[in-house]
Design a protein around this motif. Structure first.
Motif, PDB file in Angstrom:
ATOM      1  N   LYS A 120       0.828  -1.205   0.000  1.00 45.71           N
ATOM      2  CA  LYS A 120       0.000   0.000   0.000  1.00 45.71           C
ATOM      3  C   LYS A 120       0.860   1.252   0.000  1.00 45.71           C
ATOM      4  N   ASP A 121       2.000   1.199   0.705  1.00 44.25           N
ATOM      5  CA  ASP A 121       2.887   2.359   0.806  1.00 44.25           C
ATOM      6  C   ASP A 121       4.041   2.316  -0.186  1.00 44.25           C
ATOM      7  N   SER A 122       3.953   1.405  -1.170  1.00 39.80           N
ATOM      8  CA  SER A 122       4.940   1.317  -2.267  1.00 39.80           C
ATOM      9  C   SER A 122       6.365   1.119  -1.749  1.00 39.80           C
ATOM     10  N   ILE A 123       6.523   0.282  -0.720  1.00 41.02           N
ATOM     11  CA  ILE A 123       7.847  -0.028  -0.178  1.00 41.02           C
ATOM     12  C   ILE A 123       8.355  -1.310  -0.837  1.00 41.02           C
ATOM     13  N   GLU A 124       9.580  -1.265  -1.382  1.00 44.16           N
ATOM     14  CA  GLU A 124      10.120  -2.390  -2.122  1.00 44.16           C
ATOM     15  C   GLU A 124      10.256  -3.601  -1.208  1.00 44.16           C
ATOM     16  N   HIS A 125       9.683  -4.725  -1.637  1.00 41.36           N
ATOM     17  CA  HIS A 125       9.818  -5.968  -0.895  1.00 41.36           C
ATOM     18  C   HIS A 125       9.727  -7.121  -1.879  1.00 41.36           C
ATOM     19  N   LEU A 126      10.095  -8.300  -1.398  1.00 38.24           N
ATOM     20  CA  LEU A 126      10.097  -9.470  -2.263  1.00 38.24           C
ATOM     21  C   LEU A 126       8.756  -9.623  -2.976  1.00 38.24           C
ATOM     22  N   ASN A 127       8.801  -9.695  -4.294  1.00 39.50           N
ATOM     23  CA  ASN A 127       7.556  -9.911  -5.029  1.00 39.50           C
ATOM     24  C   ASN A 127       7.005 -11.291  -4.700  1.00 39.50           C
ATOM     25  N   TYR A 128       5.774 -11.321  -4.237  1.00 37.68           N
ATOM     26  CA  TYR A 128       5.204 -12.634  -3.965  1.00 37.68           C
ATOM     27  C   TYR A 128       4.402 -13.094  -5.163  1.00 37.68           C
ATOM     28  N   LEU A 129       4.390 -14.399  -5.337  1.00 39.41           N
ATOM     29  CA  LEU A 129       3.635 -14.976  -6.438  1.00 39.41           C
ATOM     30  C   LEU A 129       2.173 -15.133  -6.051  1.00 39.41           C
ATOM     31  N   LYS A 130       1.954 -15.705  -4.864  1.00 43.03           N
ATOM     32  CA  LYS A 130       0.573 -15.941  -4.478  1.00 43.03           C
ATOM     33  C   LYS A 130       0.474 -16.337  -3.005  1.00 43.03           C
ATOM     34  N   PHE A 131      -0.614 -15.916  -2.357  1.00 42.79           N
ATOM     35  CA  PHE A 131      -1.005 -16.447  -1.070  1.00 42.79           C
ATOM     36  C   PHE A 131      -2.053 -17.527  -1.349  1.00 42.79           C
ATOM     37  N   VAL A 132      -1.929 -18.684  -0.723  1.00 45.89           N
ATOM     38  CA  VAL A 132      -2.891 -19.761  -0.972  1.00 45.89           C
ATOM     39  C   VAL A 132      -3.446 -20.269   0.351  1.00 45.89           C
ATOM     40  N   THR A 133      -4.713 -20.668   0.326  1.00 47.45           N
ATOM     41  CA  THR A 133      -5.390 -21.118   1.537  1.00 47.45           C
ATOM     42  C   THR A 133      -5.671 -22.606   1.534  1.00 47.45           C
ATOM     43  N   GLY A 134      -5.516 -23.268   0.405  1.00 43.59           N
ATOM     44  CA  GLY A 134      -5.809 -24.691   0.354  1.00 43.59           C
ATOM     45  C   GLY A 134      -5.250 -25.320  -0.902  1.00 43.59           C
ATOM     46  N   PRO A 135      -5.238 -26.640  -0.994  1.00 41.24           N
ATOM     47  CA  PRO A 135      -4.651 -27.353  -2.120  1.00 41.24           C
ATOM     48  C   PRO A 135      -5.201 -26.937  -3.482  1.00 41.24           C
ATOM     49  N   ALA A 136      -6.483 -26.594  -3.541  1.00 40.11           N
ATOM     50  CA  ALA A 136      -7.088 -26.241  -4.827  1.00 40.11           C
ATOM     51  C   ALA A 136      -6.506 -24.947  -5.397  1.00 40.11           C
ATOM     52  N   GLU A 137      -5.892 -24.120  -4.550  1.00 37.67           N
ATOM     53  CA  GLU A 137      -5.371 -22.832  -5.003  1.00 37.67           C
ATOM     54  C   GLU A 137      -3.888 -22.869  -5.368  1.00 37.67           C
ATOM     55  N   ILE A 138      -3.240 -24.011  -5.193  1.00 43.67           N
ATOM     56  CA  ILE A 138      -1.810 -24.094  -5.498  1.00 43.67           C
ATOM     57  C   ILE A 138      -1.603 -23.866  -6.998  1.00 43.67           C
ATOM     58  N   PRO A 139      -0.822 -22.873  -7.381  1.00 41.66           N
ATOM     59  CA  PRO A 139      -0.651 -22.558  -8.805  1.00 41.66           C
ATOM     60  C   PRO A 139       0.330 -23.513  -9.479  1.00 41.66           C
ATOM     61  N   ASP A 140       0.427 -23.401 -10.787  1.00 37.92           N
ATOM     62  CA  ASP A 140       1.401 -24.188 -11.550  1.00 37.92           C
ATOM     63  C   ASP A 140       2.255 -23.200 -12.346  1.00 37.92           C
TER      64      ASP A 140
END
Length: 218
Positions: free
Chosen positions: A24-44
């Protein structure tokens, strides 16, 4: 009445909260790919996205953090985190069933891997102001389990310009997360490119090792 220090600690434990505030404050940090809550959301992700880092969102140490090199390892790491967080159960015949009784906040964070010199910065904050900081180099000696050694570095490791950038960067983080009184353990990468510093994570605690040496240095 609620203890404001405990409330701050609780907030810092959740990486989703921290990353959202920094973004929100535009502070440089590690780019995350995804937050996931369960097996169905695991990306490929595509093959060239690896290696990736997978970690629980509510951990304050490097426990249960994985470096994965393919989709099979990614899925296994996520499911290991879900199991430890009790966000799913395994039904008959190995079918994964996500429990709805738990909150729907993300529990596994999949993020990109950065290169550069890994540093930690121990920061004393009082009444919302950075009082002093100590910079420490970190070296991985077991990449599978993220065992590290840390060394207090020469004060001249960073140039005067880089140290000024680091102080500015730390103070932006303190303001963004509205820290009032704390000893922060901030992990970041120092890079020979822009941005000079890229945040890995912020922990509401002192460093895990060499604590007495850090106190003496401070």
């Amino acid at each position: 009445s609620k203890d404001p220090i405990s409330e701050e600690c609780s907030g810092f434990r959740n990486k989703f909260f921290v990353r959202s505030a920094l973004k929100k404050d535009s502070i440089e940090h590690l780019n995350y790919l995804k937050f996931v809550t369960g097996p169905a959301e695991i990306p490929d992700p595509p093959t060239n996205a690896y290696p990736l880092i997978v970690k629980p969102t509510d951990s304050m140490v490097s426990r249960n953090v994985f470096k994965v090199s393919n989709h099979s390892e990614l899925r296994r790491a996520c499911i290991d985190i879900f199991t430890k967080n009790k966000t799913f159960i395994t039904a008959d015949h190995g079918e994964i069933v996500v429990e709805n009784v738990y909150n729907n906040l993300p529990h596994a964070l999949i993020e990109s891997t950065l290169h550069g010199q890994k540093l930690s910065v121990e920061v004393l904050v009082h009444k919302g102001v950075r009082r002093f900081h100590v910079v420490v180099t970190k070296y991985d000696f077991d990449n599978e389990y993220f065992y590290e050694r840390a060394d207090i570095i020469d004060p001249n490791y960073l140039t005067r310009e880089e140290d000024a950038l680091l102080v500015e960067y730390i103070e932006r983080i303190i303001r963004s997360l509205k820290v009032q009184s704390a000893l922060l353990h901030i992990e970041l990468f120092h890079q020979n490119c822009s941005p000079t510093f890229n945040l890995i994570e912020v922990n509401f605690r002192c460093a895990g090792g060499y604590i007495q040496e850090l106190i003496l240095k401070a």
